[in-house]
Motif scaffolding. Structure first.
Motif, PDB file in Angstrom:
ATOM      1  N   SER A 128       0.825  -1.212   0.000  1.00  0.00           N
ATOM      2  CA  SER A 128       0.000   0.000   0.000  1.00  0.00           C
ATOM      3  C   SER A 128       0.859   1.262   0.000  1.00  0.00           C
ATOM      4  O   SER A 128       0.550   2.228  -0.697  1.00  0.00           O
ATOM      5  CB  SER A 128      -0.949   0.001   1.198  1.00  0.00           C
ATOM      6  OG  SER A 128      -1.886  -1.036   1.080  1.00  0.00           O
ATOM      7  N   ARG A 132       0.944   4.163  -2.873  1.00  0.00           N
ATOM      8  CA  ARG A 132       0.750   5.587  -2.569  1.00  0.00           C
ATOM      9  C   ARG A 132       1.824   6.439  -3.230  1.00  0.00           C
ATOM     10  O   ARG A 132       1.603   7.614  -3.510  1.00  0.00           O
ATOM     11  CB  ARG A 132       0.760   5.826  -1.055  1.00  0.00           C
ATOM     12  CG  ARG A 132      -0.509   5.389  -0.380  1.00  0.00           C
ATOM     13  CD  ARG A 132      -0.482   5.597   1.120  1.00  0.00           C
ATOM     14  NE  ARG A 132      -0.089   6.930   1.501  1.00  0.00           N
ATOM     15  CZ  ARG A 132       0.513   7.228   2.646  1.00  0.00           C
ATOM     16  NH1 ARG A 132       0.810   6.299   3.524  1.00  0.00           N
ATOM     17  NH2 ARG A 132       0.825   8.474   2.934  1.00  0.00           N
ATOM     18  N   ASP A 158      -6.323  -2.268  -2.371  1.00  0.00           N
ATOM     19  CA  ASP A 158      -5.658  -1.022  -1.978  1.00  0.00           C
ATOM     20  C   ASP A 158      -4.966  -0.370  -3.180  1.00  0.00           C
ATOM     21  O   ASP A 158      -5.043   0.846  -3.378  1.00  0.00           O
ATOM     22  CB  ASP A 158      -4.608  -1.280  -0.888  1.00  0.00           C
ATOM     23  CG  ASP A 158      -5.202  -1.667   0.451  1.00  0.00           C
ATOM     24  OD1 ASP A 158      -6.427  -1.527   0.645  1.00  0.00           O
ATOM     25  OD2 ASP A 158      -4.420  -2.125   1.324  1.00  0.00           O
ATOM     26  N   SER A 161      -7.520   1.006  -5.653  1.00  0.00           N
ATOM     27  CA  SER A 161      -8.094   2.244  -5.113  1.00  0.00           C
ATOM     28  C   SER A 161      -7.153   3.420  -5.328  1.00  0.00           C
ATOM     29  O   SER A 161      -7.593   4.528  -5.664  1.00  0.00           O
ATOM     30  CB  SER A 161      -8.394   2.089  -3.618  1.00  0.00           C
ATOM     31  OG  SER A 161      -9.413   1.154  -3.417  1.00  0.00           O
ATOM     32  N   GLU A 162      -5.867   3.174  -5.141  1.00  0.00           N
ATOM     33  CA  GLU A 162      -4.875   4.240  -5.342  1.00  0.00           C
ATOM     34  C   GLU A 162      -4.837   4.653  -6.813  1.00  0.00           C
ATOM     35  O   GLU A 162      -4.783   5.845  -7.134  1.00  0.00           O
ATOM     36  CB  GLU A 162      -3.494   3.771  -4.873  1.00  0.00           C
ATOM     37  CG  GLU A 162      -2.501   4.880  -4.724  1.00  0.00           C
ATOM     38  CD  GLU A 162      -2.888   5.936  -3.713  1.00  0.00           C
ATOM     39  OE1 GLU A 162      -2.658   7.141  -4.011  1.00  0.00           O
ATOM     40  OE2 GLU A 162      -3.422   5.611  -2.645  1.00  0.00           O
ATOM     41  N   LYS A 163      -4.895   3.681  -7.713  1.00  0.00           N
ATOM     42  CA  LYS A 163      -4.930   4.005  -9.151  1.00  0.00           C
ATOM     43  C   LYS A 163      -6.180   4.823  -9.475  1.00  0.00           C
ATOM     44  O   LYS A 163      -6.103   5.798 -10.212  1.00  0.00           O
ATOM     45  CB  LYS A 163      -4.891   2.724  -9.990  1.00  0.00           C
ATOM     46  CG  LYS A 163      -3.499   2.144 -10.145  1.00  0.00           C
ATOM     47  CD  LYS A 163      -3.484   1.123 -11.254  1.00  0.00           C
ATOM     48  CE  LYS A 163      -2.095   0.784 -11.678  1.00  0.00           C
ATOM     49  NZ  LYS A 163      -1.454   1.784 -12.511  1.00  0.00           N
ATOM     50  N   ALA A 164      -7.313   4.425  -8.924  1.00  0.00           N
ATOM     51  CA  ALA A 164      -8.558   5.157  -9.176  1.00  0.00           C
ATOM     52  C   ALA A 164      -8.456   6.590  -8.658  1.00  0.00           C
ATOM     53  O   ALA A 164      -8.937   7.520  -9.307  1.00  0.00           O
ATOM     54  CB  ALA A 164      -9.734   4.435  -8.527  1.00  0.00           C
ATOM     55  N   SER A 165      -7.813   6.778  -7.512  1.00  0.00           N
ATOM     56  CA  SER A 165      -7.688   8.128  -6.950  1.00  0.00           C
ATOM     57  C   SER A 165      -6.847   9.036  -7.835  1.00  0.00           C
ATOM     58  O   SER A 165      -6.952  10.255  -7.755  1.00  0.00           O
ATOM     59  CB  SER A 165      -7.113   8.078  -5.531  1.00  0.00           C
ATOM     60  OG  SER A 165      -5.736   7.775  -5.561  1.00  0.00           O
ATOM     61  N   LEU A 166      -6.026   8.435  -8.683  1.00  0.00           N
ATOM     62  CA  LEU A 166      -5.206   9.199  -9.628  1.00  0.00           C
ATOM     63  C   LEU A 166      -5.882   9.348 -10.986  1.00  0.00           C
ATOM     64  O   LEU A 166      -5.284   9.859 -11.933  1.00  0.00           O
ATOM     65  CB  LEU A 166      -3.838   8.527  -9.799  1.00  0.00           C
ATOM     66  CG  LEU A 166      -2.964   8.467  -8.549  1.00  0.00           C
ATOM     67  CD1 LEU A 166      -1.721   7.630  -8.818  1.00  0.00           C
ATOM     68  CD2 LEU A 166      -2.583   9.866  -8.093  1.00  0.00           C
ATOM     69  N   GLY A 167      -7.113   8.837 -11.089  1.00  0.00           N
ATOM     70  CA  GLY A 167      -7.842   8.941 -12.340  1.00  0.00           C
ATOM     71  C   GLY A 167      -7.494   7.861 -13.347  1.00  0.00           C
ATOM     72  O   GLY A 167      -7.907   7.933 -14.506  1.00  0.00           O
ATOM     73  N   PHE A 169      -8.595   4.982 -14.184  1.00  0.00           N
ATOM     74  CA  PHE A 169      -9.750   4.106 -13.976  1.00  0.00           C
ATOM     75  C   PHE A 169      -9.647   2.783 -14.714  1.00  0.00           C
ATOM     76  O   PHE A 169      -9.992   1.736 -14.158  1.00  0.00           O
ATOM     77  CB  PHE A 169     -11.039   4.838 -14.341  1.00  0.00           C
ATOM     78  CG  PHE A 169     -11.236   6.095 -13.538  1.00  0.00           C
ATOM     79  CD1 PHE A 169     -11.367   6.039 -12.158  1.00  0.00           C
ATOM     80  CD2 PHE A 169     -11.257   7.333 -14.154  1.00  0.00           C
ATOM     81  CE1 PHE A 169     -11.537   7.191 -11.409  1.00  0.00           C
ATOM     82  CE2 PHE A 169     -11.422   8.493 -13.417  1.00  0.00           C
ATOM     83  CZ  PHE A 169     -11.567   8.428 -12.039  1.00  0.00           C
ATOM     84  N   ALA A 172      -7.292   0.612 -12.901  1.00  0.00           N
ATOM     85  CA  ALA A 172      -7.894   0.230 -11.618  1.00  0.00           C
ATOM     86  C   ALA A 172      -8.932  -0.882 -11.823  1.00  0.00           C
ATOM     87  O   ALA A 172      -8.964  -1.863 -11.055  1.00  0.00           O
ATOM     88  CB  ALA A 172      -8.543   1.445 -10.951  1.00  0.00           C
TER      89      ALA A 172
END
Length: 181
Positions: A128, A132, A158, A161-167, A169, A172
């Motif tokens: 994780s 990050r 985890d 989710s981190e990939k999705a938070s960076l767009g 998709f 992710a």
């Protein structure tokens, strides 16, 4: 501290002293808190306190002191997770090469943990931290080393989710598709 020393139950006393140590570390009272951590009777609570101190030192850029202190943590999972957190702070500040060495040490310690649940939790935490930092390939590779399907799935979740938070998709979603039941 004096009040915590009056707690009769050793476990409760250790827990209280650990909480006090964590607050002292946040305030930068390192000399006093290291001494206090040594007085914590319970090994796990002592390890938690030392991890908090090492994390705070790393947050302040005192990396070698943090690494040295992490080496004194008795609990292997706490030690590996502390090193993973220190490596994350180092990488965040551009010290990629040294961070990689510290990550490798954290992984080595985690892989040697005998208890399967403790080992998977330590590896998951390090994966994780790597995610990050955007070190997705390394994080995915590390997640693949987790023997337990549930633990591996948690680590991949985890990372996704981190990939999705960076767009990211599509990546992710692809990664989420690799999560086992």
């Amino acid at each position: 501290i004096e009040l915590a020393g009056k707690i009769e139950d050793a476990w409760e006393r250790s827990w209280a002293l650990r909480d006090i140590a964590e607050e002292m570390a946040r305030l930068g009272k390192f000399e006093e808190v290291i001494e206090l951590a040594g007085k914590i009777e319970d090994a796990w609570d002592r390890s938690e306190a030392l991890r908090a101190i090492a994390s705070e030192k790393a947050r302040l850029g005192k990396f070698e002191e943090a690494i040295e202190l992490a080496g004194k943590i008795e609990d292997a999972r706490e030690r590996s997770e502390a090193l993973g957190g220190i490596a994350w702070e180092m990488a965040r500040l551009g010290m990629e090469e040294r961070a990689k060495e510290v990550f490798e040490e954290a992984v080595k310690i985690a892989e040697e943990i005998e208890d399967a649940l403790e080992r998977l939790e330590a590896l998951r935490a390090i994966a994780s931290e790597m995610a990050r930092l955007g070190e997705f390939e390394e994080a995915i590779e590390l997640a693949g080393k987790i023997e337990d399907a549930w633990g591996r799935s948690e680590a991949l979740r985890d990372i996704a989710s981190e990939k999705a938070s960076l767009g990211e998709f599509e990546e992710a979603i692809e990664l989420a598709g690799k999560i086992e039941d």
